[in-house]
Every structure is written in C-alpha cells, then in structure tokens.
Write an enzyme that holds these catalytic residues in place. Sequence first.
Site, mmCIF file in Angstrom:
data_model
loop_
_atom_site.group_PDB
_atom_site.id
_atom_site.type_symbol
_atom_site.label_atom_id
_atom_site.label_comp_id
_atom_site.label_asym_id
_atom_site.label_seq_id
_atom_site.Cartn_x
_atom_site.Cartn_y
_atom_site.Cartn_z
ATOM 1 N N LYS A 189 -12.940 -3.699 -8.202
ATOM 2 C CA LYS A 189 -13.310 -2.351 -8.615
ATOM 3 C C LYS A 189 -12.144 -1.624 -9.256
ATOM 4 O O LYS A 189 -12.316 -0.828 -10.168
ATOM 5 C CB LYS A 189 -13.797 -1.546 -7.403
ATOM 6 C CG LYS A 189 -15.232 -1.800 -7.065
ATOM 7 C CD LYS A 189 -15.598 -1.233 -5.708
ATOM 8 C CE LYS A 189 -15.001 -2.051 -4.605
ATOM 9 N NZ LYS A 189 -15.448 -1.714 -3.273
ATOM 10 N N LYS A 206 0.819 -1.210 0.000
ATOM 11 C CA LYS A 206 0.000 0.000 0.000
ATOM 12 C C LYS A 206 0.852 1.260 0.000
ATOM 13 O O LYS A 206 0.466 2.266 -0.577
ATOM 14 C CB LYS A 206 -0.978 -0.013 1.173
ATOM 15 C CG LYS A 206 -2.065 -1.052 1.012
ATOM 16 C CD LYS A 206 -3.333 -0.654 1.729
ATOM 17 C CE LYS A 206 -4.460 -1.602 1.388
ATOM 18 N NZ LYS A 206 -5.710 -1.291 2.063
ATOM 19 N N LYS A 238 -8.916 -10.952 -11.308
ATOM 20 C CA LYS A 238 -10.004 -11.217 -10.373
ATOM 21 C C LYS A 238 -11.027 -10.088 -10.472
ATOM 22 O O LYS A 238 -10.691 -8.978 -10.926
ATOM 23 C CB LYS A 238 -9.486 -11.402 -8.942
ATOM 24 C CG LYS A 238 -9.008 -10.164 -8.230
ATOM 25 C CD LYS A 238 -8.816 -10.475 -6.746
ATOM 26 C CE LYS A 238 -8.813 -9.178 -5.941
ATOM 27 N NZ LYS A 238 -8.826 -9.363 -4.516
HETATM 28 P P1 AMP Z 1 -11.686 -5.676 -1.004
HETATM 29 O O1 AMP Z 1 -12.740 -4.633 -0.970
HETATM 30 O O2 AMP Z 1 -11.100 -5.931 -2.359
HETATM 31 O O3 AMP Z 1 -10.630 -5.492 0.071
HETATM 32 O O4 AMP Z 1 -12.405 -7.049 -0.624
HETATM 33 C C1 AMP Z 1 -13.171 -7.241 0.527
HETATM 34 C C2 AMP Z 1 -13.382 -8.730 0.727
HETATM 35 O O5 AMP Z 1 -13.949 -9.351 -0.444
HETATM 36 C C3 AMP Z 1 -12.088 -9.491 1.012
HETATM 37 O O6 AMP Z 1 -12.336 -10.384 2.081
HETATM 38 C C4 AMP Z 1 -11.776 -10.265 -0.260
HETATM 39 O O7 AMP Z 1 -11.198 -11.503 0.046
HETATM 40 C C5 AMP Z 1 -13.142 -10.432 -0.908
HETATM 41 N N1 AMP Z 1 -13.011 -10.346 -2.372
HETATM 42 C C6 AMP Z 1 -12.732 -9.241 -3.109
HETATM 43 N N2 AMP Z 1 -12.703 -9.516 -4.438
HETATM 44 C C7 AMP Z 1 -12.944 -10.848 -4.561
HETATM 45 C C8 AMP Z 1 -13.054 -11.746 -5.674
HETATM 46 N N3 AMP Z 1 -12.913 -11.329 -6.939
HETATM 47 N N4 AMP Z 1 -13.338 -13.039 -5.418
HETATM 48 C C9 AMP Z 1 -13.490 -13.466 -4.150
HETATM 49 N N5 AMP Z 1 -13.415 -12.691 -3.066
HETATM 50 C C10 AMP Z 1 -13.139 -11.384 -3.242
#
Ligand code: AMP
Length: 332
Positions: free
Chosen positions: A199, A109, A196
């Site tokens: 956003k 980060k 994956k």
């Molecule tokens: P983030 O907002 O990207 O930090 O994600 C929040 C939560 O959603 C985390 O626990 C990630 O593991 C899960 N997550 C985010 N993107 C994915 C994805 N494409 N597939 C599975 N889990 C996801």
Amino acid sequence: MKTVLSAIQPTGDMHLGNYFGAVQNWVRLQEEYKCYYGVVDYHAMTMPYDVKKLRTNTWDLITNLVAVGVKPENLFVQSLVPEHTELGWIFNCFCSYGQLTRMTQFKDKSNQVNDTTKESFISVGLLDYPVLQTADILIYKADYVPVGKDQEQHLELARDIAHRFNTQVGKEYFVLPEPLYTDTPKIRSTADPAKKMSKSAGEKHYINVFADEATVRRQIKSAVTDSGDTPVGTMAEGVQNLFELIKASGWRKEYDELMVQHHDGTLKYIDLKQVTADALVQLTSGFIAKKQEINADKRALKDQIKQSSSEIRKRAQQTLKEVKELIGLLNV
Ligand code: AMP
Ligand code: TRP
C-alpha cells in the site's frame, strides 16, 4: 493438536500480497491446528495514527478476514483480551532495555517517524511493542507462529523472554514458540515488478482483495511484463509475478500449460494476462459475495467477535492466573 497463533495490525485495505503471502495460509492452518488469530489494535497505536480511523479499521479487517475464510471463532480483538497487556507489563520486567533498542524493526520504524511526520514523536509503545507481541504469543502457549522473515527477531525475543521467565521461576512453564515458515509467495507490484505489492507505494501498486471485476481486469491488463532487456533463458519479474498469481489462485492446469508455452517460446502475454485476470476475478468475486453477506448483518458479526474474544479470553485468564502464582503476585 498443536497451537498456532498469529496476528495482524488493523491498517487499511487488504491486498493480494497480504492475502497470498499470509492470510491464505491462516485459512489453511485452521484445518490442522488449534488456531488463535488476533486483530491487534494495541499494536496499531505504536505509530502516529488517526483516532477516528482505528475502530473502523479494526472492524474492516475483521470483516475482510472472515470474508476470505478465517473462522470467526478463531478470531479475537486484542483490546478485548486485556490480559495481553497485563502479561506484557510482567514481561517488561523479564526483558532488557538494550535488547529492545537493538530490534531492527524499531530502528526502521523510528526512522520512518522522523521521515514522514513533522514532529519526531517516537513512543515508548514503539520500543516496547515486541514485548506485547511476546505476550500475544505466550499467553496461549503457542507452539507455532506463522510469520514472515521480518518478524524473526521478534520471535527470537519471545523465546528469550520465555526462557528467562522459566529460569527465574524454576519451571519449564512457557512453551518456547517456533516460527512456522510456509512456502508463501512474494507478490510484486504489477505496475512496477521491481517493488513488492504494498500500500505504501501508492494505489497502482496494489490490487485490493475486494476490487470489482473491472478494476482487477484493468490492473492486470496494464501489468508490466517484459521491458525487452531480459536475458535469454530467464523470465522477467513481471511475467514471473503473473505466473505466481495464477498458481496462488489454484489454477494449476492453466499454469502448467502457459509454462510449457513459455519454454517453447510461444507464450503470448495477452493470453497470460487473460488467464491471470480470470483466475483473480473468480477468487475475488467469491470474496466480494461473502463480504456482502457479512455486511448485510453487521450485528451478527459483532456478536460473534464479542463471543469469540470472550471465549478466547478464558484461555488467557488461565495463563495469567498461573503466572501470578509463579512470580509472587497476589492471586486472591
Ligand atoms: P503488512 O500489512 O505489509 O505488514 O503485511 C501483513 C502481512 O502480509 C505480512 O505477514 C506480510 O508478510 C504479508 N505481505 C505483505 N505484502 C506482501 C507481498 N507483496 N507479498 C507477500 N506477502 C506480503
Ligand atoms: N508484529 C506483527 C506485524 O507487524 C503483528 C503481530 C503482533 C504478531 N502480535 C503478533 C504476529 C503475534 C505474530 C504473533 O506484522
């Protein structure tokens, strides 16, 4: 009953990756455990952020979580339980500086700050954030923390801090929390299955949990399936992803039938897409309806969250009182 704690930062929309990869699991765990789920607004301040958006994002996330099935009584907002930050300070004194600088998420980060913003402002908050996360977990004496692999190191830190604290006070006071790895699917971008769903890659790379029917159908219709160079006997990532979405939506029978067709070599991608879109639309239309219901009476949700945060706060206050007693602070 064992205790579970998890938390999520209030940043932007919720997409199907977040839902299937994390939040759906939160909803299920509520049946089996005492669950505390935090919307961690203090964590959202650790990276450069927009002060005008934080409060709205916090309410949006709360609304979204409740709309997909998180019980409001299990939800709290971190800044409404100030004991988290107080315990965070105490833990700062039980954590070494070197340990924090070695955190991979801090390294990632802080590089991101340098890359994406003109001024390279790396806050002490960003370095210190795993200590606050430790407080989030230990303050409720959580037995289990459902997290993705990316949070493994932070959980290890929480265990180290708990251990150091226990050793120093000469008592097994804090429970050493365990990660809870459940079998959650990784959802890929339908526009580019090599990535994956997220956003940060841009709009076509994620499907909003509250997207209207036409949008969901359009996004699935244009999903990349097979570019034609997939080796015989294997399944292209894009095709796997559509199967994954059907399974995660709970459409087991359709999943099995389509899988048989895949093995027979008779599967038509147009049918696969049709079923995927139907499954997702069924799921999201339920969420949209629930969200409309919540939005029709925003006051009620606000009152509920104020109430649940203050109930949950009592648990946090109890821990803090005991901690102060143990470490020699005034406790009058
Ligand atoms: P983030 O907002 O990207 O930090 O994600 C929040 C939560 O959603 C985390 O626990 C990630 O593991 C899960 N997550 C985010 N993107 C994915 C994805 N494409 N597939 C599975 N889990 C996801
Ligand atoms: N750091 C986590 C993330 O970025 C969010 C979080 C904050 C968390 N406090 C927590 C997760 C406590 C589990 C437990 O996703």
